[in-house]
Enzyme design. Structure first.
Site, short mmCIF file in Angstrom:
data_model
loop_
_atom_site.label_atom_id
_atom_site.label_comp_id
_atom_site.label_asym_id
_atom_site.label_seq_id
_atom_site.Cartn_x
_atom_site.Cartn_y
_atom_site.Cartn_z
N LYS A 79 13.80 -3.40 12.08
CA LYS A 79 12.52 -3.26 12.79
C LYS A 79 11.58 -4.35 12.34
O LYS A 79 11.28 -4.50 11.16
CB LYS A 79 11.86 -1.90 12.55
CG LYS A 79 10.72 -1.69 13.55
CD LYS A 79 9.69 -0.67 13.13
CE LYS A 79 8.64 -1.18 12.18
NZ LYS A 79 7.73 -2.21 12.72
N GLU A 111 10.35 -4.00 -1.62
CA GLU A 111 9.65 -5.17 -2.16
C GLU A 111 8.20 -5.03 -1.73
O GLU A 111 7.88 -5.16 -0.56
CB GLU A 111 10.31 -6.45 -1.61
CG GLU A 111 10.01 -7.67 -2.44
CD GLU A 111 8.85 -8.43 -1.87
OE1 GLU A 111 7.71 -8.18 -2.33
OE2 GLU A 111 9.07 -9.26 -0.97
N CYS A 160 2.91 -11.64 -1.07
CA CYS A 160 3.00 -10.52 -2.01
C CYS A 160 2.88 -11.01 -3.45
O CYS A 160 2.40 -10.30 -4.31
CB CYS A 160 4.30 -9.77 -1.80
SG CYS A 160 5.71 -10.86 -1.70
N GLU A 204 -4.76 -5.70 -4.20
CA GLU A 204 -4.15 -6.81 -3.48
C GLU A 204 -5.08 -7.16 -2.30
O GLU A 204 -5.25 -6.37 -1.38
CB GLU A 204 -2.78 -6.38 -2.95
CG GLU A 204 -2.03 -7.50 -2.28
CD GLU A 204 -0.60 -7.12 -1.92
OE1 GLU A 204 -0.39 -6.13 -1.21
OE2 GLU A 204 0.32 -7.84 -2.37
P1 NAI Z 1 2.73 -2.18 5.98
O1 NAI Z 1 3.47 -2.03 4.72
O2 NAI Z 1 2.09 -0.94 6.53
O3 NAI Z 1 3.72 -2.78 7.12
C1 NAI Z 1 4.88 -3.51 6.85
C2 NAI Z 1 6.00 -3.01 7.77
O4 NAI Z 1 6.17 -1.61 7.60
C3 NAI Z 1 5.73 -3.22 9.25
O5 NAI Z 1 6.95 -3.51 9.90
C4 NAI Z 1 5.22 -1.86 9.69
O6 NAI Z 1 5.41 -1.60 11.07
C5 NAI Z 1 6.08 -0.94 8.84
N1 NAI Z 1 5.51 0.39 8.63
C6 NAI Z 1 4.19 0.74 8.54
N2 NAI Z 1 4.07 2.07 8.36
C7 NAI Z 1 5.33 2.59 8.33
C8 NAI Z 1 5.87 3.91 8.18
N3 NAI Z 1 5.08 4.97 8.02
N4 NAI Z 1 7.21 4.05 8.19
C9 NAI Z 1 8.02 3.01 8.33
N5 NAI Z 1 7.57 1.73 8.50
C10 NAI Z 1 6.24 1.53 8.49
O7 NAI Z 1 1.69 -3.33 5.78
P2 NAI Z 1 0.45 -3.77 6.72
O8 NAI Z 1 -0.20 -2.54 7.26
O9 NAI Z 1 0.93 -4.78 7.67
O10 NAI Z 1 -0.50 -4.49 5.66
C11 NAI Z 1 -1.24 -3.70 4.71
C12 NAI Z 1 -1.22 -4.38 3.37
O11 NAI Z 1 0.10 -4.37 2.86
C13 NAI Z 1 -1.62 -5.84 3.35
O12 NAI Z 1 -3.00 -6.02 3.34
C14 NAI Z 1 -0.98 -6.30 2.09
O13 NAI Z 1 -1.80 -5.96 1.00
C15 NAI Z 1 0.30 -5.51 2.04
N6 NAI Z 1 1.46 -6.27 2.55
C16 NAI Z 1 2.37 -6.75 1.66
C17 NAI Z 1 3.42 -7.50 2.09
C18 NAI Z 1 4.43 -8.04 1.14
O14 NAI Z 1 4.96 -9.11 1.39
N7 NAI Z 1 4.78 -7.33 0.07
C19 NAI Z 1 3.61 -7.86 3.50
C20 NAI Z 1 2.63 -7.26 4.37
C21 NAI Z 1 1.60 -6.51 3.89
#
Ligand code: NAI
Ligand code: MG
Length: 535
Positions: free
Chosen positions: A226, A302, A336, A433
């Protein structure tokens, strides 16, 4: 006149070998709710002339509509304009994709092929990506907002390299012969786990695809992936290339959609044998819970970070400033592992702050398709507003705002490169973060003290150390509780180097040899020996 302007822009901004023509302005729809403004901080955004062919779900080797018929818009983060609409996968589409992956795994041919045959397909895929890399880089920049030069010169070559690397592993994965305390012949078989569910974020859409898909396929698994709702386009493009390279139907299924619907359905699916995720710690916890409550599938996570970057008193300050700047501001600060706590020894602190501020002021912000632009827009309004909230919190504290602090331009999602000095460990900007172009500089005196402070965080993803003293480098490398320590370098993402987090930065390692165990089961096979005399 207008046409001349376009072509001169093309030659000025992109390498002349670029096989894309560019047009200015967009005929696409206007921005919707994710954007606070429909207009751009840049006057005339360069629009790549990429023909977007794939916007449906890729299930069982076919592009299909969502079962609900629904679509959602994907936006150009420079402007808020809609690039295109993409099929919106939900639980029913995840069911269809998992059924296809299940069949491809249980009935073959993928796990039953020789490992060499699998490697050949992965290599053919990497070659096809290489042939289409300029177009893919343009699409990545369009959907994500990252500098085109970064996408084309660094991320696409790394993507290809990652698949070459994993193709190389495919036929080198095997078990052991194990000595036992009795008359038995004991061997281990390293088998694929089955159907892997993979959920990726928007900050490095193609690189995250490679980190997840590469090891899973090399080990013989099938996949339902996804993509992030902000950046669905490049995965669909490369999904098509994978099938052109000979990947059998059902081996790699790609579902665009939202987290709480498609993502949660995948993480909680009873027929998915393993889940891998990159994103926020909060969502990582939700995914782990879904995995536990369904079929107890193993999870690789991660997650977030608040990585220290430690500048020691023997450092060449100019070099340290440049590296610390890169460590934080790279990819609009949306990493990240961003070096988001810059600890500087008190002896060089004032000089460092002065030079770091000058460097941030020189950072070029604008249309990421223009060469020389170092920083594009943040990905969406949610992230943009989050970053501005943290800047406000820093400004209201006793930290000193050295530069930036505002949006860049009057409209759009651009943020001024921002530097805070006099940051204290207990401030929000030193703990959370931020995921944006905001550098926090802290002062330290003793090495023991900075180790303790650097480790006082829920995260443990990465750390940077800048010193010319080997003993200091060795001490810090061992004392810092983080999955990666970069000494006198940062963000080195070689395919063979493992990456992952301590503490709440995650579970497991990606890349390198360590990533393979995420996608393998170990089976012990025990056979009695007929003639124990030959033990
Ligand atoms: P998120 O962790 O919510 O989203 C990342 C992925 O998870 C997307 O594909 C999203 O559709 C999916 N997702 C979201 N909720 C889910 C659920 N309940 N069940 C399964 N999949 C789910 O991150 P988001 O909302 O884009 O960003 C929020 C914060 O997360 C950012 O401000 C940043 O601090 C952090 N982040 C960290 C990343 C990293 O590389 N470790 C990458 C993106 C965001
Ligand atoms: Mg989220």
């Amino acid at each position: 006149m207008a046409a001349r302007r376009v072509s001169s822009l093309l030659s000025r901004t992109l390498s002349s070998s670029l096989p894309l023509s560019l047009r200015k302005g967009s005929s696409c729809g206007r921005g919707l709710s994710r954007f606070s403004s429909t207009a751009s901080a840049i006057e005339d955004p360069i629009i790549p002339n990429v023909d977007i062919k794939h916007t449906k779900l890729l299930i069982n080797g076919q592009f299909v509509d969502a079962a609900s018929g629904k679509t959602f818009p994907t936006y150009d983060p420079r402007t808020g304009n809609v690039i295109t609409h993409v099929a919106e996968g939900d639980a029913e589409d995840i069911n269809r994709a998992v059924a296809a992956a299940r069949k491809a795994f249980d009935e073959g041919p993928w796990p039953k092929m020789t490992a060499y045959e699998r490697a050949r397909i992965i290599l053919r895929f990497a070659d096809l990506v290489e042939q289409h890399s300029e177009e893919l880089a343009a699409l990545e920049t369009w959907d994500n907002g990252k500098p085109f030069q970064q996408a084309s010169k660094s991320e696409l070559p790394l993507f290809v390299r990652l698949f070459h690397y994993y193709a190389g592993w495919a036929d080198k994965i095997h078990g052991l012969t194990v000595p036992a305390d009795g008359p038995y012949h004991v061997q281990t078989l390293h088998e694929p786990i089955g159907v892997a569910g993979q959920i990726i974020p928007w900050n490095f859409p193609l690189i995250m695809f490679a980190w997840k898909v590469g090891p899973a396929l090399a080990c013989g698994n099938t996949i339902v992936l996804k993509t992030a709702e902000q950046t669905p386009l490049t995965a669909l493009y490369v999904g098509k290339l994978f099938h052109e390279a000979g990947l059998p139907p059902g081996v790699l299924n790609i579902v665009s959609g939202f987290g709480p619907t498609a993502g949660a359905a995948l993480a909680g699916h009873m027929d998915v044998d393993k889940i891998a995720f990159t994103g926020s710690t909060e969502t990582g916890k939700a995914i782990l819970e879904l995995a536990a409550k369904s079929n107890l599938k193993p999870a690789t996570l991660e997650l977030g970070g608040k990585s220290p970057f430690i500048v020691c008193d023997d450092a060449d300050v100019d070099k340290a400033v440049e590296l610390a700047h890169f460590a934080l501001f790279f990819n609009q600060g949306q990493c990240c592992c961003a070096g988001s706590r810059t600890y500087v020894h008190e002896r060089v602190y004032d000089e460092f702050v002065e030079k770091a501020t000058q460097r941030a002021k020189r950072r070029t912000v604008g249309d990421p398709f223009k060469s020389g632009i170092e920083q594009g827009p943040q990905i969406d309004t949610e992230q943009f507003e989050k970053v501005l909230r943290y800047i406000k919190s820093g400004s209201e504290s006793t930290a000193k705002l050295e530069c930036g602090g505002q949006r860049f331009g009057s409209r759009g999602l651009f943020i001024q490169p921002t530097v805070f000095s006099n940051v204290q460990d207990d401030m929000l900007i030193a703990q959370d973060e931020i995921f944006g172009p905001v550098q926090s500089i802290l002062k330290f005196k003793e090495l023991d003290d900075v180790v303790r402070r650097a480790n006082t965080t829920q995260y443990g993803l990465a750390a940077g150390v800048f010193t010319n003293n080997l003993n200091t480098a060795n001490t810090l490398s061992r004392a810092l509780r983080a999955g990666t320590v970069w000494v006198n370098c940062f963000d080195v993402f070689d395919a063979a180097i493992p990456f992952g987090g301590y503490k709440m930065s995650g579970i497991g390692r990606e890349k390198g040899v360590y990533s393979l165990s995420n996608y393998l089961q170990v089976k012990a096979v025990v056979t009695p020996l007929k003639n124990p005399a030959w033990l």
